[in-house]
Design a protein around this motif. Structure first.
Motif, PDB file in Angstrom:
ATOM      1  N   SER A   1       6.194  16.551 -10.827  1.00 27.58           N
ATOM      2  CA  SER A   1       7.245  15.201  -9.651  1.00 27.58           C
ATOM      3  C   SER A   1       6.331  14.169  -9.796  1.00 27.58           C
ATOM      4  N   SER A   2       6.073  13.384  -9.153  1.00 23.28           N
ATOM      5  CA  SER A   2       5.629  11.800  -8.846  1.00 23.28           C
ATOM      6  C   SER A   2       4.819  10.618  -7.774  1.00 23.28           C
ATOM      7  N   VAL A   3       4.295  10.411  -8.662  1.00 23.48           N
ATOM      8  CA  VAL A   3       3.683   9.470  -7.857  1.00 23.48           C
ATOM      9  C   VAL A   3       4.000   8.415  -6.709  1.00 23.48           C
ATOM     10  N   ALA A   4       5.434   8.787  -6.604  1.00 27.51           N
ATOM     11  CA  ALA A   4       5.905   8.098  -5.941  1.00 27.51           C
ATOM     12  C   ALA A   4       6.236   9.486  -4.664  1.00 27.51           C
ATOM     13  N   GLY A   5       5.195   9.971  -4.183  1.00 25.79           N
ATOM     14  CA  GLY A   5       5.525  11.123  -2.996  1.00 25.79           C
ATOM     15  C   GLY A   5       4.223  10.403  -2.851  1.00 25.79           C
ATOM     16  N   ASP A   6       2.956  10.173  -3.559  1.00 20.01           N
ATOM     17  CA  ASP A   6       1.454   9.697  -2.266  1.00 20.01           C
ATOM     18  C   ASP A   6       1.657   9.533  -1.800  1.00 20.01           C
ATOM     19  N   ARG A   7       2.464   7.934  -1.550  1.00 22.05           N
ATOM     20  CA  ARG A   7       2.653   7.261  -0.158  1.00 22.05           C
ATOM     21  C   ARG A   7       3.725   6.661   0.106  1.00 22.05           C
ATOM     22  N   GLY A   8       4.763   6.542   1.012  1.00 22.07           N
ATOM     23  CA  GLY A   8       6.099   6.009   1.785  1.00 22.07           C
ATOM     24  C   GLY A   8       5.483   4.722   1.297  1.00 22.07           C
TER      25      GLY A   8
ATOM     26  N   ARG B   1      -4.619   8.109 -11.409  1.00 25.23           N
ATOM     27  CA  ARG B   1      -5.354   8.606 -10.446  1.00 25.23           C
ATOM     28  C   ARG B   1      -5.731   7.765  -9.656  1.00 25.23           C
ATOM     29  N   CYS B   2      -6.463   6.530 -10.555  1.00 29.17           N
ATOM     30  CA  CYS B   2      -7.128   5.326  -9.606  1.00 29.17           C
ATOM     31  C   CYS B   2      -6.556   4.463  -8.687  1.00 29.17           C
ATOM     32  N   ILE B   3      -5.064   4.390  -9.320  1.00 30.02           N
ATOM     33  CA  ILE B   3      -3.843   3.335  -9.085  1.00 30.02           C
ATOM     34  C   ILE B   3      -3.926   4.273  -7.388  1.00 30.02           C
ATOM     35  N   MET B   4      -3.644   5.045  -7.091  1.00 36.33           N
ATOM     36  CA  MET B   4      -2.755   5.825  -5.871  1.00 36.33           C
ATOM     37  C   MET B   4      -3.944   6.257  -5.232  1.00 36.33           C
ATOM     38  N   THR B   5      -5.352   6.199  -5.343  1.00 35.74           N
ATOM     39  CA  THR B   5      -6.337   6.340  -4.564  1.00 35.74           C
ATOM     40  C   THR B   5      -6.385   5.387  -3.719  1.00 35.74           C
ATOM     41  N   ILE B   6      -6.068   4.241  -4.740  1.00 38.19           N
ATOM     42  CA  ILE B   6      -5.913   2.839  -4.072  1.00 38.19           C
ATOM     43  C   ILE B   6      -5.358   2.530  -2.592  1.00 38.19           C
ATOM     44  N   ILE B   7      -3.442   2.940  -3.837  1.00 38.03           N
ATOM     45  CA  ILE B   7      -3.221   2.693  -3.152  1.00 38.03           C
ATOM     46  C   ILE B   7      -2.441   3.484  -1.369  1.00 38.03           C
ATOM     47  N   ARG B   8      -3.563   5.253  -1.834  1.00 45.79           N
ATOM     48  CA  ARG B   8      -3.226   6.039   0.120  1.00 45.79           C
ATOM     49  C   ARG B   8      -4.229   5.219   0.854  1.00 45.79           C
TER      50      ARG B   8
END
Ligand code: FAD
Ligand code: NAP
Lengths: 249, 457
Positions: free
Chosen positions: A139-146, A230-237
């Motif tokens: 899948s992709s980190v791109a799916g973690d937040r629009g 994981r850290c980057i996406m936690t923040i972005i989310r």
């Protein structure tokens, strides 16, 4: 122990690297994709590198009508012993272009999401009956937040992530592992010219493959690769919507 | 699905010169064959891992095609130990795959981070040139994508002329797609190395002469700042592939292990003053003192690739980069020429951190192949602008007066006249390129600077 593995979209940059690592571990491979000439080249390559067996098979993600028969054929190829399936195919068009041309948006939806459902359902049924196997989806980190810059592609990956999570739930007591891989940015033809290859945020396909193979061997549910995503996406989310709107992400 | 060709500021390994180029990176053979500049009006040059120093693998305002994604192995024949591979495969990959099976590269440059295609296009040589010749000695045949879009199989028998133009031809005949290379069977991954200190240039050259017959590999590290009676003092390393009997107990546990350890990173450019005459002088003196005469059994990696231990070591030279200067001088004149070069260098107090001296065997049929029977010196000179370019011009004159020439894979600034004087088969090469590529599609910053290909309007 050597396993029989089907790789969907085996010509992709990430898949090639995964294939080389699996071959080194001694797995038997079936490489599926739509460019037969290139698949043969990859099969030859792993044969010379690792002296392992790799065969090829034609596969078009968009031809959903044929998927059930295709899965049968793959199972038969391995004499009814298909141990793993890795779904690597995918496609990404420029967000602005896809906004103005539904055909492009639709192709992303069908390639990245619809085809996953149509191909993995028969696989899941087979593995569930056999009480053995793994399904690994890229899948992709791109799916973690629009995000405004890439949400059509991102939403197809969000759908894939959710689908795989549900499948994992269904298989929880069936001895079938379902593994979701969320790569960050990877240096492949998909991103060439879109991102700066030399940026420290961009990983090599082999770096991703190393994590993919480890996740498969361990049966990890979801991994980010490289780990710092994981850290980057936690923040972005975590960024509140109103604040997020002010960013250019 | 991006057919993007971003415009990027690109240089060679020396980071001098830099130019804006349109970059392509085909992921499959099919996309390479369809690449736009080949079919539309455009100019292009192949690029492997960018380990050439100056401007042969850049193309100011035009297209550069990266070949490193096309790196499949195609076939290996156990009986003849010939491997067929796509040109983008790196020498490192070949070592990783074939060393454990008991095969080494028959010729290798001082870094393993080069592609097979780049090694053929520059007809690279190693520490064994005096005995084995250059890369092409072990190339059976190659496939070349030419300007017309046709793929030619080239060998000593088939498309002979194109073959001898392509080896050493710096990508100007087309894009090498694949080649067959004969590997060297070895008993271990180790080399027995004899160290020999030479107090001056004469001793060093003498050591090459006496050692050449006895050793497969031979190279000297030379202190370019020592002057007077110790001018040209060197540490000479000469070696042969080790047999099992040469190995220590520990080495015998895994005699064919391909790699050891991880490379250290060089995360950013060093400040411009890091390499100055004093720091280099101290380093050179320490290097000379540290080495003792005697024999060591070394793994091939530190012996052949001492610099690969630090990734991006070229950043040590700061943002302005470096020029590597590598002439070859015919045997008859090499001593006088080397003395003249060393005198010039010591007088100018230009520091060369790493200077290497090697001896070459006879030249081959490659039209632009570099090596010829004699001695070669390779110097790394930090780029300092005008002053350095003037020094280089003075060195060029010495090289020409003595019948020598400069290596295209290292060249960033030689003049057309210097080039033409050094390569007598140039006219033949140009003629062949015109036949293969009448519209002059294949062209690089270097080829235009040196007039190998036409200027682009
Ligand atoms: C630390 C170090 C040590 C070195 N030591 C040596 C040495 O001992 N001996 C020696 O001979 N060289 C040496 N070199 C130089 C190096 O081996 C050559 O420059 C080699 O050509 C680099 O290969 P590459 O794949 O990086 O090619 P690039 O630098 O990317 O390209 C070099 C040339 O090859 C052409 N080319 C590349 N791929 C293809 C292709 N597929 N088809 C057609 N043309 C192509 C390019 O157009 C260009 O003209 C050294 C370089 C370094 C950095
Ligand atoms: N690169 C990144 O930064 C990144 C980041 C996160 C996730 N991902 C995901 O990782 C996966 C692999 O991508 P990649 O980066 O390796 O990109 P890639 O090299 O561009 O690979 C894309 C692959 O998908 C195949 N494909 C596309 N449409 C198909 C179809 N209709 N039928 C069959 N195969 C089809 C392509 O086949 P052809 O060779 O025939 O074209 C190709 O093999 C994708 O799912 C991608 O979304 C990539």
């Amino acid at each position: 122990m050597s396993q029989n593995v089907l790789i969907l979209g085996a010509t992709s940059g990430i898949a090639r690297a995964v294939v080389r690592r699996l071959a080194r571990d001694g797995d038997c491979l079936l490489l599926a994709g739509r460019n037969e000439e290139e698949l043969k080249r990859i099969a030859n390559d792993v044969h010379v590198r690792a002296e392992c067996r790799a065969d090829t098979i034609c596969f078009d993600a968009l031809a959903t009508d044929e998927h059930a028969a295709f899965v049968e054929q793959c199972i038969a190829h391995f004499d009814d012993q298909l141990d793993g399936v890795i779904l690597c195919h995918g496609t990404m068009f420029d967000q602005a272009e896809a906004q103005n041309d539904f055909a492009l948006a639709q192709q992303m939806i069908q390639t990245n999401y619809t085809s996953a459902v149509s191909i993995l359902e028969p696989v899941a049924t087979y593995m569930q009956a056999r009480k053995q196997g793994y399904i690994c989806g890229i899948s992709s980190v791109a799916g973690d937040r629009g995000r405004q810059s890439n949400y059509i592609y991102g939403s197809t990956k969000a759908a894939l992530t959710t689908y795989l999570a549900g499948l994992r739930h269904r298989m929880a007591n069936e001895n079938v592992q379902v593994i979701t891989i969320k790569p960050g940015i990877v240096d492949t033809p998909m991103t060439f010219g879109v991102v700066d290859r030399n940026s420290p945020l961009v990983a090599t396909p082999d770096r991703i493959a190393q994590d993919v193979v480890r996740a498969i061997r361990r049966g990890s549910p979801t991994i980010y690769t490289p780990w710092f995503w994981r850290c980057i996406m936690t923040i972005i989310r975590a960024v509140p919507e109103r604040l997020f709107w002010r960013t250019k992400l | 699905m991006c057919t993007n060709a971003p415009t990027i500021l690109l240089g060679g390994w020396g980071n001098y010169p830099l130019a804006e180029c349109r970059l392509h990176r085909p992921g499959t053979l099919a996309t390479l064959k369809k690449i736009s500049p080949l079919h539309e009006n455009g100019h292009l040059i192949a690029r492997g891992l960018g380990r050439s120093y100056g401007d042969p693998a850049i193309n100011a305002s035009h297209n550069v095609v990266l070949t490193d994604a096309l790196d499949n192995l195609i076939h290996f024949d156990r009986d003849s130990h010939i491997v067929e591979a796509q040109a983008g495969v790196s020498l490192q990959t070949l070592l990783d795959v074939f060393m454990p099976r008991g095969y080494f590269l028959p010729v290798t440059p001082g870094t393993k981070f080069v592609t097979l295609g780049g090694a053929i296009a520059a007809d690279v040589h190693g520490k064994n040139h005096h005995r084995d010749g250059s890369m092409v000695s072990f190339i059976i045949d190659l496939q070349l994508l030419t300007a017309s879009g046709e793929v030619l199989i080239c060998s000593r028998d088939e498309n002979r002329e194109v073959f001898w133009a392509t080896v050493g031809g710096m990508g100007l005949t087309g894009i090498i797609l694949s080649a067959r290379l004969k590997l060297l069977p070895v008993a271990t991954a180790y080399v027995t190395v004899d160290y020999h200190k030479a107090a001056n240039l004469d001793e060093a050259l003498e050591q090459f002469d006496t050692g050449d017959a006895q050793y497969q590999y031979s190279v000297a590290w030379i202190d370019c700042l020592a002057s007077g009676a110790s001018m040209g003092r060197s540490v000479i390393m000469q070696g042969n592939h080790a047999t099992m009997n040469d190995l220590s107990e520990r080495q015998r546990e895994n005699p064919l292990a391909p790699r050891r350890g991880r490379a250290l990173p060089m995360p950013c450019h060093a400040p411009g003053w890091a390499l100055n005459p004093l720091s280099v002088k101290l380093f050179n003196a320490a290097f000379y003192r540290k080495h003792k005469n005697g024999r060591k059994v070394e793994h091939y990696d530190p012996f052949f690739y001492p610099l690969d231990g630090v990734n991006d070591w070229n950043r040590l030279y700061g943002r302005r980069g470096l020029i590597q200067y590598q002439p070859v001088l015919p045997r008859e004149t090499s001593r006088t020429a080397l003395v003249a070069l060393l005198e010039l260098l010591t007088r100018s107090k230009r520091a060369s951190f790493l200077a290497v001296l090697k001896s070459y065997g006879p030249q081959n049929d490659g039209m632009l192949s570099f090596p010829l029977a004699g001695h070669t010196l390779a110097l790394d000179l930090p780029y300092t602008g005008r002053a350095l370019l003037e020094l280089i011009e003075a060195m060029d004159r010495i090289v020409l007066e003595h019948g020598g020439r400069l290596y295209l894979a290292k060249d960033a600034c030689m003049s057309r006249a210097t080039f033409e004087a050094g390569y007598p088969r140039l006219a033949e090469f140009k003629q062949l390129c015109r036949q293969l590529d009448p519209r002059g599609k294949f062209s690089s910053s270097q080829s235009r600077r040196l007039g190998i290909t036409e200027a682009i309007a």
